[in-house]
Design a protein around this motif. Structure first.
Motif, short mmCIF file in Angstrom:
data_model
loop_
_atom_site.label_atom_id
_atom_site.label_comp_id
_atom_site.label_asym_id
_atom_site.label_seq_id
_atom_site.Cartn_x
_atom_site.Cartn_y
_atom_site.Cartn_z
N ASN A 236 0.69 -1.26 -0.11
CA ASN A 236 0.06 -0.01 0.11
C ASN A 236 0.90 1.27 0.02
OD1 ASN A 236 -2.41 -1.48 -0.07
ND2 ASN A 236 -2.67 -1.43 2.19
N LEU A 237 1.75 1.11 1.09
CA LEU A 237 2.78 2.42 0.86
C LEU A 237 3.47 2.70 -0.30
CD1 LEU A 237 4.61 2.00 4.39
CD2 LEU A 237 2.94 3.85 3.74
N LEU A 238 4.02 1.62 -1.12
CA LEU A 238 4.67 1.80 -2.55
C LEU A 238 3.80 2.25 -3.45
CD1 LEU A 238 7.00 -1.44 -2.21
CD2 LEU A 238 7.42 0.80 -1.61
N ASN A 239 2.36 2.04 -3.34
CA ASN A 239 1.33 2.34 -4.39
C ASN A 239 0.89 3.92 -4.39
OD1 ASN A 239 1.82 0.32 -5.95
ND2 ASN A 239 0.22 -0.92 -4.52
N LEU A 240 1.48 4.29 -3.04
CA LEU A 240 1.10 5.77 -2.70
C LEU A 240 1.47 6.74 -3.80
CD1 LEU A 240 -0.90 5.46 -0.19
CD2 LEU A 240 1.27 6.22 0.82
#
Lengths: 340, 340
Positions: A236-240
């Motif tokens: 999720n963080l990387l897709n921010l």
DNA sequence: CTGAAAGCGCTAACAT
DNA sequence: ATGTTAGCGCTTTCAG
């Protein structure tokens, strides 16, 4: 089936004296004749007499067994704490029965009651990840069984604890990230009710404030500490849209999981993302790049927890104590980058 | 200091009946009046009566405690075996006391005697690295205490064991190395007296023979299984005029240590050196590249060891058994290379 | 159907 | 200086 071991009675009848005489001689009672004492001791030695702990226990209402409950046995953090506990308790003549709560409240409760039924003389616990009720520990207190928590604690007003200064360590890492060029610092943490989660989050926020970075809600993710939920969090963080450039994990295991994901995304550590964790597992220096981590004084945590238990067993008044031990920030390649 | 727990006597006097009546009612003795039984059981429930294991133990000459000695607690291999043991023994109503020999014979001996003095009902052991004498285990047998070895075993003629087929696994890895282009295959192993060392070495030699490679003496190195001695071994291998192009470790930990050294030398894995280990630690898939390893059925090893102990406790005749469990070779990046 | 008593191994208060 | 006895909590004959 088991062979009967030699008892006081055996020794007494062999020497034609009373059981109590043998008992006293063996503990150097001044009343007993020196020569007789010598003779009895020699025979006991020869026959390899060892007092039966069951009989002693029944008499004294104590088992000399201390229960230890950890969330998990397979991490270096817990096993080295256990070894600290063992070192201290063994030389005090106590045995330890270790149980793993496997990070679940249900198992934790089961372990507590099991150990209580075994009539342990004390209990040392690190809370399971989702341990959010205290009835079972209340029960321990009700039975006047000495209790000590370490690392993940609760009932702090009444129970002695051994902890580290999570707030300042999390703050230090956050500012360290900043000093290494990070401007979007994320934090993957655990369940909100855990003290270590609250404290590390607090330190993270303090660190952000100190270097003047705003707190971004989506950069703080709570997980259940499992590898899966940590992997999900990192994805999720990387897709921010605004991908973070630094990540603080609530422990190393979370970061190990994150590293797999990060590499799979083709991102480089530390170039794209600075990384740091807590607890300095053995494998922190095996992974590539080596992981920056807060080293807990694990052996000392164990020793201190054991000492607190022994104190409570020996002294009547169970004064609540809180021991805060020092940690060391081990800075390694995963968090070092040219400053922008 | 500890609060007295409710006893049969308490229940008996509260109801104005004899202790023996309460005792019988609680175990549904047919002689006791159904109504009385009901009443007694209800009260016992209310008062939270739990039989005192100390008293029971004294009476029956058993503690319902099984000792477990492992060389080390901090590796996944051992901790997951322990969890298998726990699962099996717990539901049989046994407690386990775990001790770590810390890979030393001295500690191992100490643990054995400690546990024996505790009057354990059985003992499950994985030998320490330098455990090359058996007097202490003889003592266990002398006392008619059920004994089971797993993984690293001795006294195989008399004692039940749980093992894996090390020979064929080591052979398989060796031929797998060859299939991936390796022609100079090295093996870092442990002390010669350990069965796993002998067996894995045998498999390694068989593998070499199968693919027609000669055995080079300097490619087989015995260590004491410590990180330091493994590091030294790998440095020696790398400095050889004929540097090996594949390395089989006696376990993953040895390989983790080797990986650090190899990378420090500027060599690439698997390009310059293929790597594989034994036991498939959790971190095998965390290190870079992922490590090829033989996965032991750890949980099953534990369960089987526990079952053997229970069998020996229950049945009078202690027949020696040897259980060989299947392993799986997990092939990962560390051993995969374009064929030359 | 229920109670009394012995005994598991040990210690300690109480004799002698 | 040593022996006797009671009792820790429980089960299990043996009596009633």
């Amino acid at each position: 089936m088991k062979k009967k071991r030699v008892t006081l009675k055996d020794l007494a009848s062999e020497l034609g004296v009373a059981i109590s005489t043998v008992s006293r001689a063996l503990k150097d009672h001044p009343d007993i004749d020196k020569v007789l004492t010598k003779k009895i001791k020699t025979l006991a030695q020869q026959r390899n007499y060892i007092p039966n702990p069951l009989a002693m226990g029944l008499l004294r209402q104590q088992t000399r067994v201390i229960g230890v409950i950890v969330p998990d046995l397979a991490t270096y953090f817990f096993s080295s704490i256990i070894s600290g506990i063992e070192d201290e308790l063994q030389q005090a003549g106590y045995y330890i029965v270790i149980s793993s709560s496997k990070e679940t409240l249900e198992k934790e409760i089961e372990c507590v009651y099991n150990l209580l039924n075994l009539r342990i003389d004390g209990l040392i616990v690190c809370l399971a990840q989702n341990s959010n009720q205290t009835d079972h520990f209340r029960k321990v207190l009700d039975h006047d069984v000495p209790l000590v928590f370490f690392d993940r604690v609760c009932l702090e007003k009444e129970v002695s604890t051994v902890v580290v200064d999570n707030v300042s360590m999390a703050k230090d890492i956050t500012t360290h990230f900043f000093a290494n060029g990070a401007r979007k610092i994320a934090h993957i943490t655990g369940p909100k009710h855990l003290n270590i989660v609250q404290e590390r989050t607090e330190g993270y926020l303090k660190g952000l404030a100190e270097v003047g970075l705003p707190f971004e809600k989506e950069y703080l993710i709570h997980t259940d500490l499992s590898t899966e939920s940590a992997a999900l969090a990192i994805r999720n963080l990387l897709n921010l849209p605004q991908r973070p450039d630094a990540l603080l994990g609530v422990n190393d295991t979370v970061i190990f999981g994150a590293m797999k994901e990060i590499k799979q995304c083709g991102l480089a550590i530390p170039d794209d993302l600075l990384l740091a964790g807590f607890s300095d597992e053995f494998h922190a220096t095996v992974v590539e790049p080596n992981l920056t981590s807060v080293a807990h004084p694990t052996h000392d945590i164990g020793r201190n927890a054991a000492k607190l238990i022994l104190e409570q067993i020996e002294e009547e008044k169970a004064i609540q104590k809180k021991i805060v031990l020092n940690t060391a920030l081990h800075i390694r390649a995963s968090s070092l980058r040219q400053k922008k």
